[in-house]
Design an enzyme around this catalytic site. Structure first.
Site, PDB file in Angstrom:
ATOM      1  N   ARG A   1      -4.186   0.411  -2.311  1.00  0.00           N
ATOM      2  CA  ARG A   1      -3.559  -0.912  -2.278  1.00  0.00           C
ATOM      3  C   ARG A   1      -3.370  -1.451  -3.690  1.00  0.00           C
ATOM      4  O   ARG A   1      -4.149  -1.136  -4.597  1.00  0.00           O
ATOM      5  CB  ARG A   1      -4.420  -1.880  -1.472  1.00  0.00           C
ATOM      6  CG  ARG A   1      -4.710  -1.429  -0.041  1.00  0.00           C
ATOM      7  CD  ARG A   1      -5.651  -2.396   0.667  1.00  0.00           C
ATOM      8  NE  ARG A   1      -5.941  -1.955   2.022  1.00  0.00           N
ATOM      9  CZ  ARG A   1      -6.944  -1.140   2.346  1.00  0.00           C
ATOM     10  NH1 ARG A   1      -7.748  -0.688   1.397  1.00  0.00           N
ATOM     11  NH2 ARG A   1      -7.144  -0.770   3.597  1.00  0.00           N
TER      12      ARG A   1
ATOM     13  N   GLU B   1       3.104   8.258   7.935  1.00  0.00           N
ATOM     14  CA  GLU B   1       3.213   7.343   9.075  1.00  0.00           C
ATOM     15  C   GLU B   1       4.666   7.259   9.535  1.00  0.00           C
ATOM     16  O   GLU B   1       5.601   7.555   8.796  1.00  0.00           O
ATOM     17  CB  GLU B   1       2.766   5.925   8.681  1.00  0.00           C
ATOM     18  CG  GLU B   1       1.360   5.789   8.178  1.00  0.00           C
ATOM     19  CD  GLU B   1       1.039   4.371   7.704  1.00  0.00           C
ATOM     20  OE1 GLU B   1       1.981   3.555   7.605  1.00  0.00           O
ATOM     21  OE2 GLU B   1      -0.130   4.088   7.431  1.00  0.00           O
TER      22      GLU B   1
ATOM     23  N   GLN C   1       0.813  -1.213   0.000  1.00  0.00           N
ATOM     24  CA  GLN C   1       0.000   0.000   0.000  1.00  0.00           C
ATOM     25  C   GLN C   1       0.843   1.257   0.000  1.00  0.00           C
ATOM     26  O   GLN C   1       2.048   1.235   0.264  1.00  0.00           O
ATOM     27  CB  GLN C   1      -0.908   0.008   1.233  1.00  0.00           C
ATOM     28  CG  GLN C   1      -0.142   0.010   2.552  1.00  0.00           C
ATOM     29  CD  GLN C   1      -1.058  -0.067   3.759  1.00  0.00           C
ATOM     30  OE1 GLN C   1      -1.325   0.943   4.401  1.00  0.00           O
ATOM     31  NE2 GLN C   1      -1.551  -1.280   4.057  1.00  0.00           N
TER      32      GLN C   1
ATOM     33  N   HIS D   1       0.064   5.863   0.594  1.00  0.00           N
ATOM     34  CA  HIS D   1      -0.893   6.884   1.013  1.00  0.00           C
ATOM     35  C   HIS D   1      -0.680   8.153   0.199  1.00  0.00           C
ATOM     36  O   HIS D   1       0.447   8.465  -0.189  1.00  0.00           O
ATOM     37  CB  HIS D   1      -0.737   7.179   2.505  1.00  0.00           C
ATOM     38  CG  HIS D   1      -0.768   5.951   3.355  1.00  0.00           C
ATOM     39  ND1 HIS D   1      -1.890   5.162   3.464  1.00  0.00           N
ATOM     40  CD2 HIS D   1       0.181   5.342   4.111  1.00  0.00           C
ATOM     41  CE1 HIS D   1      -1.632   4.139   4.259  1.00  0.00           C
ATOM     42  NE2 HIS D   1      -0.379   4.221   4.660  1.00  0.00           N
TER      43      HIS D   1
ATOM     44  N   HIS E   1       4.777   0.318   0.654  1.00  0.00           N
ATOM     45  CA  HIS E   1       5.278  -0.446   1.795  1.00  0.00           C
ATOM     46  C   HIS E   1       4.303  -1.551   2.189  1.00  0.00           C
ATOM     47  O   HIS E   1       3.126  -1.540   1.808  1.00  0.00           O
ATOM     48  CB  HIS E   1       5.523   0.472   3.005  1.00  0.00           C
ATOM     49  CG  HIS E   1       4.292   1.177   3.485  1.00  0.00           C
ATOM     50  ND1 HIS E   1       3.819   2.339   2.911  1.00  0.00           N
ATOM     51  CD2 HIS E   1       3.413   0.891   4.492  1.00  0.00           C
ATOM     52  CE1 HIS E   1       2.731   2.735   3.525  1.00  0.00           C
ATOM     53  NE2 HIS E   1       2.453   1.877   4.495  1.00  0.00           N
TER      54      HIS E   1
END
Length: 404
Positions: A283, A135, A98, A100, A264
């Site tokens: 994804r 993240e 996935q 972001h 990642h």
């Protein structure tokens, strides 16, 4: 300062032992426990335990008193939304492959899906909100991950070592263009292979990985990972895509930052994760969930090279901060053998991951944290002194908003 009661998310890839053991509950747990959420995510907000034992949703507290809970600086920027979410993440199996979006990409995608009338709870919805989702994961145990595209010359060496006949044309693509553009072309081709081509190529790659592992070759860890993913996700193009990514092993206290566009997949281990309070995930494989390869390709960052492994900057004895460009969050680790003063002009969440600690503010209020417990400190609270309680040392992690 008040204790938090937090939700445990029972995803199938989670551990039956890690979070249960941290919280002092029965081990093994009756079902996999993947994430412990600390924050004000609308899907599972923490509950703040008042002095009288009454509990109140943190989400509700923020909506009623954003200035007092978040402070004027954060309230002006984020409204009544806590910009970060803190988690304990415990993986026994691989998460999806996935990435972001950036804030701009998320805003564009959200607006497009809103205009198209895609329900926000639809399984095919990509953008649940108009926010970015950077993240950071900091290992509590040895933590394994795939993250970022490997330097092309190393990937060429891996592919040539495997020497699968059906893989040769793809290897030569990267040989001819060993840069980010070459990675984009190769990744796009692999992740969009027709099933007939995938059914021919993937078994050859897996057989080559078996042989390499038997010979204890240079890329043993990478090949073992491909074999594990191939067993868990047979016929999945994401297994081939994983050949292009850095294989990372973090030791406790080490961390990686995953900015927008970073491809990642967490593989296994327990860590402290801090992220922007968003649900935007795109994804491309290793999952039964919704996959949208074209949209993922729109947001992916194909810059390549080793991932920067962070150990934190020591800002005072026993206190390390993991600095990133993310305005939504900042994570600190406190390895305490004595007192430490913590102060911030915004809200804070602290979780004790080892030993026990006592928090004391300038008014003389005290709160004891044992392992697995967490505390909410609103912006209006005074500075706090934290120290080990009844033990030689204690470890805590501290979440705050970014400082930009």
């Amino acid at each position: 300062m008040d204790l938090l009661h937090n939700a445990v998310r029972p995803y199938a890839w989670g551990s039956r032992t890690a979070i249960a053991e941290l919280l002092g509950k029965e081990v093994p747990a009756p079902h996999p426990e993947a994430e412990l959420w600390m924050g004000a995510h609308p899907g599972d907000p923490s509950r703040v335990v008042g002095a009288d034992g009454a509990e109140r949703s943190l989400l509700e507290l923020l909506s009623v008193d954003p200035d007092g809970q978040l402070g004027p600086r954060l309230a002006e920027r984020w409204g009544s939304r806590l910009p970060f979410l803190l988690k304990v993440l415990a993986a026994e199996e691989a998460l999806s492959l996935q990435a972001h979006p950036s804030a701009r990409q998320a805003a564009e995608g959200f607006a497009a899906e809103e205009a198209a009338g895609v329900p926000r709870d639809a399984a095919v919805r990509n953008y649940k909100d108009p926010a970015a989702k950077p993240e950071l994961i900091c290992a509590l145990t040895e933590f394994h991950a795939l993250a970022g595209f490997r330097e092309p010359s190393r990937t060429v060496a891996l592919l040539r070592t495997l020497d699968a006949p059906a893989l040769a044309p793809y290897t030569e693509m990267l040989v001819a263009q060993p840069d980010s553009s070459g990675l984009r072309a190769l990744f796009t081709m692999l992740i969009t292979l027709p099933q007939t081509s995938l059914s021919s190529l993937l078994p050859q790659v897996l057989d080559a990985c078996v042989l390499h592992v038997k010979e204890h070759g240079e890329f043993d860890l990478e090949c073992r990972t491909i074999l594990e993913l191939g067993e868990s996700y047979p016929g999945d193009a994401g297994v081939l895509a994983a050949l292009l990514l850095n294989r990372i092993v973090l030791q406790p206290g080490e961390a990686i930052h995953l900015p927008a566009g970073n491809l990642h997949a967490y593989l296994r281990g327990t860590g402290i994760e801090i992220l922007a309070n968003s649900d935007n995930v795109l994804r491309c494989g290793l999952t039964p969930k919704h996959v949208d390869v074209p949209e993922l390709l729109r947001v992916l960052d194909f810059r390549c090279g080793d991932m920067d492994v962070m150990t934190g900057e020591e800002i005072s004895p026993g206190v390390r901060v993991y600095r990133t460009p993310a305005p939504e969050f900042e994570l600190s680790r406190l390895d305490l053998t004595g007192e430490a003063r913590i102060n911030h002009d915004g809200p804070q969440i602290l979780i004790c991951t080892s030993g026990a600690a006592v928090l004391t503010n300038v008014r003389g209020d005290e709160l004891r944290l044992t392992r697995g417990q967490s505390v909410w400190l609103p912006a209006s609270d005074p500075a706090v002194i934290v120290r080990p309680d009844g033990v030689e040392s204690a470890q805590l992690f501290r979440a705050t908003a970014g400082t930009d």
